[in-house]
Scaffold this motif. Structure first.
Motif, PDB file in Angstrom:
ATOM      1  N   PRO A   1      18.256  44.504  18.139  1.00  0.00           N
ATOM      2  CA  PRO A   1      17.183  45.288  18.785  1.00  0.00           C
ATOM      3  C   PRO A   1      17.452  46.784  18.697  1.00  0.00           C
ATOM      4  CG  PRO A   1      18.572  44.197  20.429  1.00  0.00           C
ATOM      5  CD  PRO A   1      18.982  43.656  19.096  1.00  0.00           C
ATOM      6  N   GLY A   2      16.419  47.515  18.284  1.00  0.00           N
ATOM      7  CA  GLY A   2      16.526  48.964  18.146  1.00  0.00           C
ATOM      8  C   GLY A   2      17.187  49.419  16.868  1.00  0.00           C
ATOM      9  N   LEU A   3      17.526  48.474  15.993  1.00  0.00           N
ATOM     10  CA  LEU A   3      18.203  48.850  14.752  1.00  0.00           C
ATOM     11  C   LEU A   3      17.536  48.243  13.524  1.00  0.00           C
ATOM     12  CD1 LEU A   3      20.659  50.518  13.876  1.00  0.00           C
ATOM     13  CD2 LEU A   3      22.019  48.449  13.935  1.00  0.00           C
ATOM     14  N   THR A   4      17.323  46.927  13.533  1.00  0.00           N
ATOM     15  CA  THR A   4      16.732  46.269  12.369  1.00  0.00           C
ATOM     16  C   THR A   4      15.341  45.704  12.648  1.00  0.00           C
ATOM     17  OG1 THR A   4      17.798  44.170  12.970  1.00  0.00           O
ATOM     18  CG2 THR A   4      18.996  45.635  11.478  1.00  0.00           C
ATOM     19  N   ASP A   5      14.946  45.649  13.939  1.00  0.00           N
ATOM     20  CA  ASP A   5      13.651  45.031  14.244  1.00  0.00           C
ATOM     21  C   ASP A   5      12.494  46.022  14.238  1.00  0.00           C
ATOM     22  OD1 ASP A   5      14.534  46.414  16.397  1.00  0.00           O
ATOM     23  OD2 ASP A   5      13.913  44.942  17.910  1.00  0.00           O
ATOM     24  N   GLU A   6      12.765  47.326  14.194  1.00  0.00           N
ATOM     25  CA  GLU A   6      11.692  48.312  14.163  1.00  0.00           C
ATOM     26  C   GLU A   6      11.961  49.322  13.060  1.00  0.00           C
ATOM     27  OE1 GLU A   6      13.107  51.596  17.421  1.00  0.00           O
ATOM     28  OE2 GLU A   6      12.028  49.838  18.161  1.00  0.00           O
ATOM     29  N   GLU A   7      10.910  49.966  12.632  1.00  0.00           N
ATOM     30  CA  GLU A   7      11.018  50.934  11.533  1.00  0.00           C
ATOM     31  C   GLU A   7      10.478  52.277  11.993  1.00  0.00           C
ATOM     32  OE1 GLU A   7       9.742  51.397   6.838  1.00  0.00           O
ATOM     33  OE2 GLU A   7       9.462  49.496   7.909  1.00  0.00           O
ATOM     34  N   LYS A   8      11.289  53.294  11.810  1.00  0.00           N
ATOM     35  CA  LYS A   8      10.877  54.636  12.197  1.00  0.00           C
ATOM     36  C   LYS A   8      10.247  55.323  10.993  1.00  0.00           C
ATOM     37  CE  LYS A   8      13.873  55.729  16.049  1.00  0.00           C
ATOM     38  NZ  LYS A   8      14.834  56.704  16.615  1.00  0.00           N
ATOM     39  N   PRO A   9       9.080  55.943  11.173  1.00  0.00           N
ATOM     40  CA  PRO A   9       8.473  56.643  10.032  1.00  0.00           C
ATOM     41  C   PRO A   9       9.306  57.842   9.619  1.00  0.00           C
ATOM     42  CG  PRO A   9       7.274  57.132  12.040  1.00  0.00           C
ATOM     43  CD  PRO A   9       8.274  56.071  12.387  1.00  0.00           C
ATOM     44  N   ARG A  10       9.308  58.080   8.343  1.00  0.00           N
ATOM     45  CA  ARG A  10      10.082  59.186   7.809  1.00  0.00           C
ATOM     46  C   ARG A  10       9.396  60.507   8.152  1.00  0.00           C
ATOM     47  NH1 ARG A  10      12.624  59.270   1.746  1.00  0.00           N
ATOM     48  NH2 ARG A  10      13.837  61.172   1.962  1.00  0.00           N
ATOM     49  N   MET A  11      10.123  61.365   8.874  1.00  0.00           N
ATOM     50  CA  MET A  11       9.523  62.628   9.304  1.00  0.00           C
ATOM     51  C   MET A  11       9.342  63.593   8.139  1.00  0.00           C
ATOM     52  SD  MET A  11       8.724  62.691  12.478  1.00  0.00           S
ATOM     53  CE  MET A  11       8.655  64.442  12.806  1.00  0.00           C
ATOM     54  N   ARG A  12      10.339  63.677   7.303  1.00  0.00           N
ATOM     55  CA  ARG A  12      10.306  64.642   6.200  1.00  0.00           C
ATOM     56  C   ARG A  12      10.552  63.913   4.889  1.00  0.00           C
ATOM     57  NH1 ARG A  12      12.953  67.110  10.373  1.00  0.00           N
ATOM     58  NH2 ARG A  12      12.038  69.066  11.129  1.00  0.00           N
ATOM     59  N   GLY A  13       9.764  64.251   3.900  1.00  0.00           N
ATOM     60  CA  GLY A  13       9.933  63.656   2.588  1.00  0.00           C
ATOM     61  C   GLY A  13      10.701  64.579   1.662  1.00  0.00           C
ATOM     62  N   PRO A  14      10.957  64.123   0.457  1.00  0.00           N
ATOM     63  CA  PRO A  14      11.670  64.978  -0.502  1.00  0.00           C
ATOM     64  C   PRO A  14      10.823  66.157  -0.952  1.00  0.00           C
ATOM     65  CG  PRO A  14      10.938  62.949  -1.552  1.00  0.00           C
ATOM     66  CD  PRO A  14      10.654  62.812  -0.093  1.00  0.00           C
ATOM     67  N   LYS A  15      11.490  67.222  -1.357  1.00  0.00           N
ATOM     68  CA  LYS A  15      10.805  68.436  -1.805  1.00  0.00           C
ATOM     69  C   LYS A  15      10.824  68.566  -3.320  1.00  0.00           C
ATOM     70  CE  LYS A  15      11.279  72.244   0.476  1.00  0.00           C
ATOM     71  NZ  LYS A  15      11.883  73.441   1.088  1.00  0.00           N
ATOM     72  N   ARG A  16      11.879  68.082  -3.951  1.00  0.00           N
ATOM     73  CA  ARG A  16      12.014  68.244  -5.395  1.00  0.00           C
ATOM     74  C   ARG A  16      11.032  67.328  -6.128  1.00  0.00           C
ATOM     75  NH1 ARG A  16      17.996  67.863  -7.567  1.00  0.00           N
ATOM     76  NH2 ARG A  16      18.215  69.408  -5.907  1.00  0.00           N
ATOM     77  N   ALA A  17      10.436  67.835  -7.188  1.00  0.00           N
ATOM     78  CA  ALA A  17       9.377  67.096  -7.880  1.00  0.00           C
ATOM     79  C   ALA A  17       9.892  65.777  -8.448  1.00  0.00           C
ATOM     80  CB  ALA A  17       8.797  67.965  -8.997  1.00  0.00           C
ATOM     81  N   THR A  18      11.105  65.786  -9.009  1.00  0.00           N
ATOM     82  CA  THR A  18      11.629  64.547  -9.597  1.00  0.00           C
ATOM     83  C   THR A  18      11.887  63.498  -8.531  1.00  0.00           C
ATOM     84  OG1 THR A  18      13.843  65.534  -9.474  1.00  0.00           O
ATOM     85  CG2 THR A  18      12.655  65.728 -11.556  1.00  0.00           C
ATOM     86  N   ARG A  19      12.301  63.932  -7.341  1.00  0.00           N
ATOM     87  CA  ARG A  19      12.568  62.961  -6.271  1.00  0.00           C
ATOM     88  C   ARG A  19      11.274  62.431  -5.668  1.00  0.00           C
ATOM     89  NH1 ARG A  19      17.790  65.835  -3.337  1.00  0.00           N
ATOM     90  NH2 ARG A  19      19.206  65.601  -5.121  1.00  0.00           N
ATOM     91  N   ILE A  20      10.220  63.248  -5.668  1.00  0.00           N
ATOM     92  CA  ILE A  20       8.914  62.747  -5.223  1.00  0.00           C
ATOM     93  C   ILE A  20       8.410  61.689  -6.200  1.00  0.00           C
ATOM     94  CG2 ILE A  20       6.520  63.391  -4.781  1.00  0.00           C
ATOM     95  CD1 ILE A  20       7.545  66.142  -3.925  1.00  0.00           C
ATOM     96  N   ARG A  21       8.603  61.933  -7.499  1.00  0.00           N
ATOM     97  CA  ARG A  21       8.208  60.926  -8.498  1.00  0.00           C
ATOM     98  C   ARG A  21       9.008  59.638  -8.314  1.00  0.00           C
ATOM     99  NH1 ARG A  21       8.497  65.500 -12.134  1.00  0.00           N
ATOM    100  NH2 ARG A  21       6.400  66.266 -12.589  1.00  0.00           N
ATOM    101  N   LYS A  22      10.284  59.782  -7.994  1.00  0.00           N
ATOM    102  CA  LYS A  22      11.114  58.596  -7.791  1.00  0.00           C
ATOM    103  C   LYS A  22      10.680  57.824  -6.556  1.00  0.00           C
ATOM    104  CE  LYS A  22      15.960  57.219  -7.393  1.00  0.00           C
ATOM    105  NZ  LYS A  22      17.363  57.713  -7.251  1.00  0.00           N
ATOM    106  N   LEU A  23      10.288  58.544  -5.486  1.00  0.00           N
ATOM    107  CA  LEU A  23       9.874  57.886  -4.250  1.00  0.00           C
ATOM    108  C   LEU A  23       8.595  57.091  -4.435  1.00  0.00           C
ATOM    109  CD1 LEU A  23      10.266  57.529  -1.167  1.00  0.00           C
ATOM    110  CD2 LEU A  23       8.911  59.593  -0.869  1.00  0.00           C
ATOM    111  N   PHE A  24       7.622  57.657  -5.149  1.00  0.00           N
ATOM    112  CA  PHE A  24       6.329  56.999  -5.333  1.00  0.00           C
ATOM    113  C   PHE A  24       6.211  56.281  -6.676  1.00  0.00           C
ATOM    114  CE2 PHE A  24       5.423  60.394  -2.260  1.00  0.00           C
ATOM    115  CZ  PHE A  24       4.831  59.652  -1.254  1.00  0.00           C
ATOM    116  N   ASN A  25       7.309  56.246  -7.449  1.00  0.00           N
ATOM    117  CA  ASN A  25       7.325  55.553  -8.748  1.00  0.00           C
ATOM    118  C   ASN A  25       6.231  56.114  -9.671  1.00  0.00           C
ATOM    119  OD1 ASN A  25       8.236  53.802 -10.673  1.00  0.00           O
ATOM    120  ND2 ASN A  25       7.141  52.029  -9.876  1.00  0.00           N
ATOM    121  N   LEU A  26       6.272  57.435  -9.867  1.00  0.00           N
ATOM    122  CA  LEU A  26       5.267  58.122 -10.671  1.00  0.00           C
ATOM    123  C   LEU A  26       5.818  58.419 -12.058  1.00  0.00           C
ATOM    124  CD1 LEU A  26       4.056  60.720  -8.014  1.00  0.00           C
ATOM    125  CD2 LEU A  26       3.076  58.491  -8.495  1.00  0.00           C
ATOM    126  N   THR A  27       4.915  58.751 -12.959  1.00  0.00           N
ATOM    127  CA  THR A  27       5.284  59.192 -14.294  1.00  0.00           C
ATOM    128  C   THR A  27       5.100  60.706 -14.381  1.00  0.00           C
ATOM    129  OG1 THR A  27       3.051  58.819 -15.135  1.00  0.00           O
ATOM    130  CG2 THR A  27       4.607  56.983 -15.283  1.00  0.00           C
TER     131      THR A  27
END
Length: 252
Positions: A124-150
């Motif tokens: 409880p409080g560790l694996t049963d709930e998911e916290k939304p990510r407050m901040r995403g990546p800033k670098r363009a290549t890492r954004i592509r990696k996060l969303f699986n973009l070309t």
């Protein structure tokens, strides 16, 4: 001892305080990056595997990877090294700082753990709930990696997925999204082409100026040789004339 347990897939973190030495002795003499069976902490952690990521002792000195001891040591550190806070006053300056070795002992007060393998039961409080990510990546290549973009996809459209809105003290709403770093746009490509063309023009100009200077130098050296030869010819003529004038009365 306090155990900070993190589960990266959900982004949750939980703190446990355990004083039972029979449970903690499974962590003793283990190094950073070692894996420990979670069943040693209790039945609710059955099947879990923890990885030791770091910790600190009772005085607040952090553990450092690569220092193979369970005691505190003083090492020469440079700015940017692990366990080194602050900056040196001079370039290349090193300072002797205290840190703890990478081996866990009873002197540690905090251990940072990460769940490598999930067990049978939910925590409880560790694996049963998911916290939304407050901040995403800033670098363009890492954004592509996060969303699986070309490379053909526009990264700027996907930043709005983690755009956050908030209100200031006056009640006015604002929205904020990270500024994309290392984004290749037509403007950046044009700037790059301009830099390359300026560099080529500068090289061509320097080569032309060097050729003109070499040409001028050869001309000056030629003129200098000519003037020297003329002065030598004049001196020779004057000398011959003086010798002839001395020889003329003697012949009479």
């Amino acid at each position: 001892m306090k155990l900070n347990i993190a589960y990266p897939p959900t982004g949750c973190q939980k703190k446990l305080e355990i004083d039972d030495d029979s449970k903690l002795r499974h962590f003793y003499d283990k190094r950073i990056a070692a894996e420990v069976d979670g069943e040693a902490l209790g039945e609710e952690f059955k099947g879990y595997i923890f990885k030791i990521m770091g910790g600190m002792d009772k005085q607040g000195f952090p553990m450092r990877q690569g220092v193979l001891t369970n005691q505190r040591v003083r090492l020469l550190m440079a700015p940017g090294d692990p366990c080194m806070r602050g900056h040196g006053r001079r370039n290349g300056e090193r300072r002797r700082k205290s840190c703890r070795g990478c081996v866990v002992s009873s002197d540690c007060s905090v251990l940072n753990l990460v769940i490598v393998k999930k067990g049978e039961q939910e925590l409880p409080g560790l694996t049963d709930e998911e916290k939304p990510r407050m901040r995403g990546p800033k670098r363009a290549t890492r954004i592509r990696k996060l969303f699986n973009l070309t490379k053909e996809d526009d990264v700027r459209k996907y930043v709005n997925t983690y755009r956050r809105t908030f209100e200031d003290k006056a009640g006015k709403k604002h929205s904020k999204a990270p500024k994309i770093q290392r984004l290749v746009t037509p403007a950046t490509l044009q700037r790059k082409r301009r830099r390359v063309s300026l560099k080529k023009k500068g090289l061509e100009k320097s080569k032309a100026e060097a050729a003109d200077y070499h040409k001028l130098l050869v001309q000056r050296l030629k003129e200098q040789r000519e003037r020297r030869s003329e002065s030598l010819a004049k001196k020779r003529a004057i000398r011959q004339a003086s010798v002839a004038s001395k020889e003329a009365p003697a012949a009479k």
